[in-house]
Structure formats: structure tokens, C-alpha cells
Design a protein around this motif. Sequence first.
Motif, PDB file in Angstrom:
ATOM      1  N   PRO A  19       0.828  -1.210   0.000  1.00  0.00           N
ATOM      2  CA  PRO A  19       0.000   0.000   0.000  1.00  0.00           C
ATOM      3  C   PRO A  19       0.865   1.264   0.000  1.00  0.00           C
ATOM      4  N   GLU A  20       0.320   2.307  -0.607  1.00  0.00           N
ATOM      5  CA  GLU A  20       1.006   3.601  -0.597  1.00  0.00           C
ATOM      6  C   GLU A  20       0.953   4.189   0.816  1.00  0.00           C
ATOM      7  N   GLU A  21       1.834   5.122   1.079  1.00  0.00           N
ATOM      8  CA  GLU A  21       1.920   5.758   2.403  1.00  0.00           C
ATOM      9  C   GLU A  21       0.582   6.353   2.832  1.00  0.00           C
ATOM     10  N   SER A  22      -0.139   6.977   1.890  1.00  0.00           N
ATOM     11  CA  SER A  22      -1.421   7.588   2.247  1.00  0.00           C
ATOM     12  C   SER A  22      -2.431   6.528   2.703  1.00  0.00           C
TER      13      SER A  22
END
Length: 135
Positions: A19-22
Motif C-alpha cells: 500500500p502507498e503511504e497515504s
Amino acid sequence: MRFMILVKATAETEAGAMPEESMLAKMTDYHEALAQAGVLLDAAGLQPSAKGWRIRYDGDPRLVTEGPFTETKELIAGYTLIRTETREEALEWARRFPNPAGESQPAELEVRQLFEFEDFDKGEAIERFRRLGTL
């Protein structure tokens, strides 16, 4: 009452995409809220099915099938385990779960209630499970 929120796998999770950081931030916020409310029991993401296997029972011997598995709609990418006082409270927490695929993307969660000791008839086998601390 315990409930498991199951995050369905996607082609991306099965490919091992992280998953992306956001998204991690949204998931962390959600799980922190669960913890602060005292309902979080456990949560984890699962490695892609390519790193797993299935065991089929149909007499002897048991058949082991190595992953990956092709039907992603039947696979789980992660879970969150919660304990609430009511089914309605669990439903409200599940509704707050961040969309695991990202906003405006199709995704699906499944929520299942776990059995408790009280759901079973009394007997030696269930007492042995109780002593193990399972269920």
C-alpha cells in the motif's frame, strides 16, 4: 462478540504490491481509533497466495496445492479482529473501514462473527479448547 473484518484480495495485492503511504496512514488512523475504543484484538495483512498453499481433504492422502490461486475474488488480503458489545456496533466500525483499494475504487469487505465458547454444547472437547485459550 467478536467479529473478523476480511479484506478481499485484488490483482494488486496478489501481485505483492504494498500500500502507498497515504493508504497506510488511513489504515493506521482507523486501527488507532479501534484501539482507543478498546475493541481492536488483532489486525494483519496477508502475503500473496503465491506464498501459501491449500490442503484438500477427500479421504487419504491429503492433497497439498501450492499457490498462487487464480480466483482473487475468493482470496483474503488481510483482516481486522474486533470485540464489540453488539452486532450493530461491529457494523458501524466496519462501515468506517478505509476503502482498501483507495477512494472511488471498487473493493469489498466481508464481516463474520466468530463463535464463542457459549455457542457450543458443554463437553470434554470444548473444555479442552477453553483451557487452551482458543475460540
